[in-house]
Design a protein around this motif. Structure first.
Motif, PDB file in Angstrom:
ATOM      1  N   LEU A 108       0.833  -1.202   0.000  1.00  0.00           N
ATOM      2  CA  LEU A 108       0.000   0.000   0.000  1.00  0.00           C
ATOM      3  C   LEU A 108       0.872   1.258   0.000  1.00  0.00           C
ATOM      4  O   LEU A 108       0.596   2.233  -0.702  1.00  0.00           O
ATOM      5  N   LYS A 109       1.958   1.181   0.790  1.00  0.00           N
ATOM      6  CA  LYS A 109       2.876   2.319   0.905  1.00  0.00           C
ATOM      7  C   LYS A 109       3.432   2.693  -0.480  1.00  0.00           C
ATOM      8  O   LYS A 109       3.492   3.867  -0.840  1.00  0.00           O
ATOM      9  N   THR A 110       3.804   1.670  -1.238  1.00  0.00           N
ATOM     10  CA  THR A 110       4.378   1.902  -2.573  1.00  0.00           C
ATOM     11  C   THR A 110       3.342   2.564  -3.482  1.00  0.00           C
ATOM     12  O   THR A 110       3.663   3.512  -4.212  1.00  0.00           O
ATOM     13  N   TYR A 111       2.097   2.061  -3.404  1.00  0.00           N
ATOM     14  CA  TYR A 111       1.040   2.619  -4.255  1.00  0.00           C
ATOM     15  C   TYR A 111       0.756   4.074  -3.893  1.00  0.00           C
ATOM     16  O   TYR A 111       0.655   4.944  -4.774  1.00  0.00           O
ATOM     17  N   GLU A 170      -6.927   6.216 -19.830  1.00  0.00           N
ATOM     18  CA  GLU A 170      -5.818   7.130 -19.459  1.00  0.00           C
ATOM     19  C   GLU A 170      -5.594   7.226 -17.950  1.00  0.00           C
ATOM     20  O   GLU A 170      -4.584   7.763 -17.483  1.00  0.00           O
ATOM     21  N   ASP A 171      -6.537   6.673 -17.171  1.00  0.00           N
ATOM     22  CA  ASP A 171      -6.362   6.663 -15.707  1.00  0.00           C
ATOM     23  C   ASP A 171      -5.523   5.472 -15.245  1.00  0.00           C
ATOM     24  O   ASP A 171      -5.225   5.351 -14.049  1.00  0.00           O
ATOM     25  N   ALA A 172      -5.178   4.594 -16.186  1.00  0.00           N
ATOM     26  CA  ALA A 172      -4.540   3.313 -15.817  1.00  0.00           C
ATOM     27  C   ALA A 172      -3.313   3.485 -14.924  1.00  0.00           C
ATOM     28  O   ALA A 172      -3.090   2.686 -14.018  1.00  0.00           O
ATOM     29  N   ASP A 173      -2.521   4.547 -15.154  1.00  0.00           N
ATOM     30  CA  ASP A 173      -1.301   4.744 -14.364  1.00  0.00           C
ATOM     31  C   ASP A 173      -1.591   5.016 -12.893  1.00  0.00           C
ATOM     32  O   ASP A 173      -0.731   4.797 -12.027  1.00  0.00           O
ATOM     33  N   LEU A 174      -2.792   5.526 -12.624  1.00  0.00           N
ATOM     34  CA  LEU A 174      -3.126   5.884 -11.237  1.00  0.00           C
ATOM     35  C   LEU A 174      -3.778   4.737 -10.475  1.00  0.00           C
ATOM     36  O   LEU A 174      -4.027   4.846  -9.276  1.00  0.00           O
ATOM     37  N   LEU A 175      -4.061   3.664 -11.168  1.00  0.00           N
ATOM     38  CA  LEU A 175      -4.785   2.575 -10.526  1.00  0.00           C
ATOM     39  C   LEU A 175      -3.837   1.581  -9.859  1.00  0.00           C
ATOM     40  O   LEU A 175      -2.726   1.345 -10.343  1.00  0.00           O
ATOM     41  N   ALA A 176      -4.295   1.026  -8.763  1.00  0.00           N
ATOM     42  CA  ALA A 176      -3.451   0.096  -8.006  1.00  0.00           C
ATOM     43  C   ALA A 176      -3.342  -1.252  -8.680  1.00  0.00           C
ATOM     44  O   ALA A 176      -2.309  -1.904  -8.617  1.00  0.00           O
ATOM     45  N   LYS A 177      -4.435  -1.650  -9.315  1.00  0.00           N
ATOM     46  CA  LYS A 177      -4.459  -2.981  -9.917  1.00  0.00           C
ATOM     47  C   LYS A 177      -4.783  -2.872 -11.403  1.00  0.00           C
ATOM     48  O   LYS A 177      -5.580  -2.018 -11.787  1.00  0.00           O
ATOM     49  N   ALA A 189      -5.598  -2.474   7.246  1.00  0.00           N
ATOM     50  CA  ALA A 189      -5.698  -3.906   6.924  1.00  0.00           C
ATOM     51  C   ALA A 189      -6.695  -4.125   5.782  1.00  0.00           C
ATOM     52  O   ALA A 189      -6.469  -4.959   4.896  1.00  0.00           O
ATOM     53  N   PHE A 190      -7.785  -3.362   5.801  1.00  0.00           N
ATOM     54  CA  PHE A 190      -8.792  -3.468   4.745  1.00  0.00           C
ATOM     55  C   PHE A 190      -8.198  -3.008   3.407  1.00  0.00           C
ATOM     56  O   PHE A 190      -8.363  -3.661   2.370  1.00  0.00           O
ATOM     57  N   ALA A 191      -7.477  -1.879   3.455  1.00  0.00           N
ATOM     58  CA  ALA A 191      -6.859  -1.364   2.224  1.00  0.00           C
ATOM     59  C   ALA A 191      -5.830  -2.352   1.674  1.00  0.00           C
ATOM     60  O   ALA A 191      -5.742  -2.559   0.460  1.00  0.00           O
ATOM     61  N   GLN A 192      -5.073  -2.968   2.582  1.00  0.00           N
ATOM     62  CA  GLN A 192      -4.081  -3.963   2.129  1.00  0.00           C
ATOM     63  C   GLN A 192      -4.788  -5.150   1.470  1.00  0.00           C
ATOM     64  O   GLN A 192      -4.300  -5.714   0.496  1.00  0.00           O
ATOM     65  N   LYS A 193      -5.949  -5.515   2.021  1.00  0.00           N
ATOM     66  CA  LYS A 193      -6.733  -6.608   1.451  1.00  0.00           C
ATOM     67  C   LYS A 193      -7.181  -6.255   0.028  1.00  0.00           C
ATOM     68  O   LYS A 193      -7.189  -7.099  -0.864  1.00  0.00           O
ATOM     69  N   LEU A 194      -7.555  -4.986  -0.155  1.00  0.00           N
ATOM     70  CA  LEU A 194      -7.989  -4.541  -1.481  1.00  0.00           C
ATOM     71  C   LEU A 194      -6.853  -4.617  -2.497  1.00  0.00           C
ATOM     72  O   LEU A 194      -7.082  -4.778  -3.692  1.00  0.00           O
TER      73      LEU A 194
END
Lengths: 167, 281
Positions: free
Chosen positions: B135-138, B222-229, B272-277
């Motif tokens: 999450l930190k990296t994202y 064009e939003d792809a770069d901002l997405l986590a997954k 923990a929830f965000a990490q799960k996501l």
């Protein structure tokens, strides 16, 4: 065994305890006249070993039957992944495959339910209405709780579990 | 304890203290057994029951090490209880020594089990207001894109993320609708606005326990770069639908973290929830 509308199930542990103490009592009463004189209260006490677990099971199952409609009305259907510690106390409904079943013989079954997003432990503190087995597809209604009451990862305290499709 | 200016230094100090506590478990328990042995062979005028204290202290240390882990080990947590049972049983010095050796070996096995099956200790992240990877990296990756976001929008994002994590979907839907409306009213049509709208759509569906609709909101390419997954390219709609929600929630988390510092405590509580996501499923 059915009492009213409630199907009562006595656990194998309660039956085993009853059988063991019956054997003890028979052996003791055959070998000791003192024990034979006490049979008037020993025999009812022996039967209480069966009656008490049966009564407790009846009470818990009738309670669960009463609250199940409340959960059916209020629980939100969520993916397992969305269940987290912040949801403690929330009524939820999940759908998934039964991956494991534990402690069914104690009338306190615990299931590992998985959907495509993850898996979660589902604890039940009484016997379920249906005989749920591994690979059954089920829906679960319950409340999110900590695994160890005040701490631990979130699990579901199951109020109702039922099969939604035959495996 | 005062939090030092250097989080990394403090983290190292805490890791070191945990390591010493881990060493303390076998040292104290086997030390107690050794003391019992010395009392047995030298007949020194010392009550042998004092040697039991080694196992009692080791049990408490083990229980503490279990307590500070995010995943709790009920066996390790209950060892102090067993150590009291240990004290309560009257025994002679030889039996006590044998019992202590066996107990010390059990505690050491439990310590190894704790380390390997129940993960590392909860990091100091919560206290130091620091996120853990990935999450930190994202959050760091998207921090540059969050510079144009106002602290008010960041705060809204934090509130909505927390409401969603809590399962208050009705509230999350209302607030994300309001936030999206405000951003659009201000003439901003960003990836964040889209994230608010996506969260609103999903929260409204979850609130009414409705299934996935045939058509649903997604991010633009064009939003792809901002997405986590990465956006699912599967023929099935379900993975795309759910990964869109995960991405929208994570974007709100990142926006809130990077622009609304006062909300970080609340966000850390939902980490923990965000990490799960962040997980691929």
């Amino acid at each position: 065994m059915k009492i009213g509308n409630v199907e009562v199930k006595v656990s194998i542990v309660a039956i085993a305890v009853f059988v063991i103490f019956t054997i003890f009592l028979i052996v003791a009463s055959l070998s000791s006249p003192e024990v034979r004189s006490q049979l008037i209260w020993l025999v009812p006490a022996l039967f209480m070993l069966l009656v008490i677990p049966t009564a407790l099971n009846y009470m818990s199952r009738s309670q669960y039957a009463n609250i199940a409609p409340v959960y059916e009305a209020e629980a939100k259907t969520v993916r397992i992944k969305l269940i987290n510690e912040s949801m403690i106390g929330k009524p939820v409904r999940i759908e998934g495959v039964v991956e494991r079943v534990y402690y069914q013989w104690m009338n306190r079954p615990q299931y590992l339910i998985a959907d495509r997003s993850g898996s979660i432990s589902v604890k039940m503190f009484t016997s379920p209405d249906e005989d749920v087995k591994v690979n059954d597809i089920v829906e679960v209604f319950g409340q999110v709780i900590h695994r160890y009451m005040i701490t631990g990862d979130p699990v579901i305290n199951c109020v109702l579990i039922r099969k939604i499709k035959k495996s | 304890m005062a939090v030092s200016d250097n989080p990394e230094q403090e983290k190292q100090a805490e890791e070191l203290s945990h390591r010493w506590l881990e060493y303390a478990v076998p040292l104290l328990s086997f030390g107690g057994a050794l003391l019992a042995f010395i009392i047995l062979v030298t007949s020194i005028p010392l009550d042998f029951r004092i040697s039991i204290l080694g196992c009692v202290l080791a049990s408490w240390v083990l229980a503490y090490l279990a307590w500070i882990r995010p995943r709790k080990d009920i066996v390790a947590l209950t060892t102090p209880l067993y150590s009291f049972i240990f004290i309560a049983i009257p025994t002679d010095v030889f039996s006590s020594m044998v019992l202590e050796v066996l107990y010390a070996a059990s505690l050491t096995i439990l310590l190894v089990r704790l380390k390997y099956r129940f993960g590392t200790t909860a990091s100091m992240a919560y206290r130091l207001k620091e996120l853990a990877a990935p999450l930190k990296t994202y959050v760091a990756r998207t921090s540059g894109s969050c510079q144009g976001i106002s602290p008010e929008s960041g705060h809204c994002a934090a509130v909505i993320f927390v409401r969603f994590a809590e399962g208050n979907y009705g509230e999350a839907a209302r607030e994300s609708g309001t936030a999206a409306g405000q951003l659009e009213g201000a003439g901003t049509s960003s990836c964040l606005t889209r994230a608010f709208k996506i969260v609103r759509e999903h929260a409204a569906l979850l609130d009414k326990s409705l299934p996935r609709p045939q058509t649903f909101l997604t991010f633009s390419p064009e939003d792809a770069d901002l997405l986590a997954k990465p956006v699912s390219d599967s023929v099935e709609k379900d993975p795309e639908f759910y990964s869109t929600l995960d991405n929208a929630l994570l974007l709100l988390f990142s926006a809130a973290w990077n622009t609304s510092e006062k909300d970080r405590t609340h966000l850390l509580a939902c980490e923990a929830f965000a990490q799960k996501l962040m997980s691929p499923a």
